[in-house]
Design an enzyme around this catalytic site. Structure first.
Site, mmCIF file in Angstrom:
data_model
loop_
_atom_site.group_PDB
_atom_site.id
_atom_site.type_symbol
_atom_site.label_atom_id
_atom_site.label_comp_id
_atom_site.label_asym_id
_atom_site.label_seq_id
_atom_site.Cartn_x
_atom_site.Cartn_y
_atom_site.Cartn_z
ATOM 1 N N LYS A 85 0.851 -1.193 0.000
ATOM 2 C CA LYS A 85 0.000 0.000 0.000
ATOM 3 C C LYS A 85 0.886 1.242 0.000
ATOM 4 O O LYS A 85 1.688 1.442 0.907
ATOM 5 C CB LYS A 85 -0.903 -0.006 1.232
ATOM 6 C CG LYS A 85 -1.736 1.262 1.355
ATOM 7 C CD LYS A 85 -2.763 1.168 2.475
ATOM 8 C CE LYS A 85 -3.509 2.473 2.637
ATOM 9 N NZ LYS A 85 -4.570 2.368 3.646
ATOM 10 N N LYS A 91 -2.041 -1.524 -3.899
ATOM 11 C CA LYS A 91 -2.975 -0.405 -3.791
ATOM 12 C C LYS A 91 -2.192 0.902 -3.825
ATOM 13 O O LYS A 91 -1.199 1.004 -3.112
ATOM 14 C CB LYS A 91 -3.724 -0.548 -2.464
ATOM 15 C CG LYS A 91 -4.623 0.612 -2.124
ATOM 16 C CD LYS A 91 -5.131 0.485 -0.717
ATOM 17 C CE LYS A 91 -5.888 1.737 -0.352
ATOM 18 N NZ LYS A 91 -6.320 1.749 1.019
HETATM 19 C C1 PBG Z 1 -7.458 3.284 5.634
HETATM 20 C C2 PBG Z 1 -7.715 3.052 4.198
HETATM 21 C C3 PBG Z 1 -7.581 3.960 3.130
HETATM 22 C C4 PBG Z 1 -8.092 3.315 2.004
HETATM 23 C C5 PBG Z 1 -8.502 2.045 2.388
HETATM 24 N N1 PBG Z 1 -8.246 1.889 3.744
HETATM 25 C C6 PBG Z 1 -7.139 5.362 3.080
HETATM 26 C C7 PBG Z 1 -5.821 5.752 3.555
HETATM 27 O O1 PBG Z 1 -4.936 4.949 3.815
HETATM 28 O O2 PBG Z 1 -5.667 6.960 3.719
HETATM 29 C C8 PBG Z 1 -8.203 3.956 0.645
HETATM 30 C C9 PBG Z 1 -9.245 3.411 -0.256
HETATM 31 C C10 PBG Z 1 -9.634 4.285 -1.384
HETATM 32 O O3 PBG Z 1 -9.097 5.374 -1.630
HETATM 33 O O4 PBG Z 1 -10.552 3.874 -2.102
HETATM 34 N N2 PBG Z 1 -6.210 3.101 6.108
#
Ligand code: PBG
Length: 327
Positions: A193, A250
């Site tokens: 991520k 992601k």
């Molecule tokens: C929380 C999380 C996020 C997303 C999924 N879980 C946001 C972030 O890390 O700030 C993003 C999902 C999306 O943008 O569709 N940690």
């Protein structure tokens, strides 16, 4: 005698294009994110994400019923509790949403639940801050995440999906699940991520943007730097070793190279990709302005994910999958 290479012969009509296609996406590969928000009177639309809502504990059940009728059966639930804290969080709101979803739909659906603290904290960071509010404390956060994941699994989640990016959380969650006798619960790690601007619309939906009078202003100290693909490999290898069943990249489109490479490096686990809110909204906004066909662009993106090696795709368009894919 030499022939000119005729590549257009296989492109001349839809029938031969169908027959020669190497990669196709099926709606059964798609996972629909859901938001359930405590303290809402009515459900709300999410700006930028057409057809996606911040649901109440009641409206979410009607939404899921509609989705099942449309053939969407796999979900990723985000619980947004009303009360924000700095520590000592309660997982009851999300757990009871899981219970009521499972009570009503049982094994007619697959329910994954996101595990993170950013929707629970006053400051929107994904963990517990140090006394001087300048960094997220790893160990204390991991202990909380394991509690949350175990509570959600006990409530009936088929899969728990930690998205926080702390070190060691997969091992801690797996151990806690085992101790609770929950050895069937799947563990999907957001293992690759990245620290991305494409999460914008999501943070409105999940009430999770970094905020407040704290020194830490963003998530750069725990999410992966966009210029460090080898960090994504290290973290995915580690999470596989610690007991993840599914790994994830992601965002999606800006990190297709990472997905293709990680799938080659770790071919034995299934790979998920998250087409995040900003990517999804970008397509929707171009389509709204009449600059391209949204449906075809969504299908093109999903095809790219499958081509790069994803076996499952988390997308805000999953509930339209059967229609958009012409099944
Ligand atoms: C929380 C999380 C996020 C997303 C999924 N879980 C946001 C972030 O890390 O700030 C993003 C999902 C999306 O943008 O569709 N940690």
């Amino acid at each position: 005698m030499s022939f000119q290479l005729n590549l257009r012969r296989l492109r001349q009509n839809p029938w031969i294009r169908d027959l020669s296609r190497e990669v196709r996406v099926h709606s059964s590969q798609l996972i629909q994110p859901l938001f359930v928000v405590e303290g809402l009177r009515d459900r709300e639309v999410v700006p930028g994400l057409t057809g996606v809502y911040r649901d109440t504990s009641q409206t979410i059940l009607a939404q899921i019923e509609k989705d099942l009728e449309a053939g969407a059966r796999k979900f990723l639930l985000f619980g947004v509790p009303g009360e924000k804290k700095e520590s000592g969080f309660s997982y009851d709101f999300t757990s009871s949403a899981i219970e009521s979803i499972k009570k009503q739909f049982g094994s007619d659906l697959f329910l994954a639940v996101d595990v993170c603290l950013c929707s629970s904290t006053t400051h929107g960071q994904c963990g517990i801050l140090s006394d001087s509010y300048d960094h997220v404390m790893n160990h204390q956060t991991v202990v909380e995440l394991a509690k949350a994941a175990t509570a959600y699994a006990q409530a009936g989640a088929d899969c728990v999906a930690p998205s926080d990016m702390m070190d060691g959380r997969i091992a801690a969650i797996r151990e806690s699940l085992e101790e609770a006798g929950l050895e069937q619960t799947l563990l999907m790690s957001y293992s690759a991520k990245f620290h991305s601007k494409f999460y914008g619309p999501f943070r409105v939906a999940a009430d999770s943007a970094p905020k407040g009078e704290v020194k830490l202003k963003d998530r750069a100290t725990y999410q992966i730097d966009p210029g460090r693909p080898s960090d994504a490999l290290a973290s995915s290898l580690r999470d596989a070793e610690e007991g993840a069943d599914i790994l994830m990249v992601k965002p999606g489109l800006p990190y297709l190279d990472v997905l293709a490479n990680l799938k080659r490096e770790i071919p034995t686990l299934p790979w998920a990709v998250y087409e995040v809110s900003g990517e999804y909204a970008a397509i929707e906004m171009l389509a709204e302005r009449g600059l391209m066909s949204g449906v075809d662009a969504h299908v093109e993106s999903w095809t790219a994910f499958a081509r790069a090696g994803a076996s499952m795709i988390i997308t805000y368009g999953a509930r339209n999958g059967r229609k958009w894919l012409g099944e």
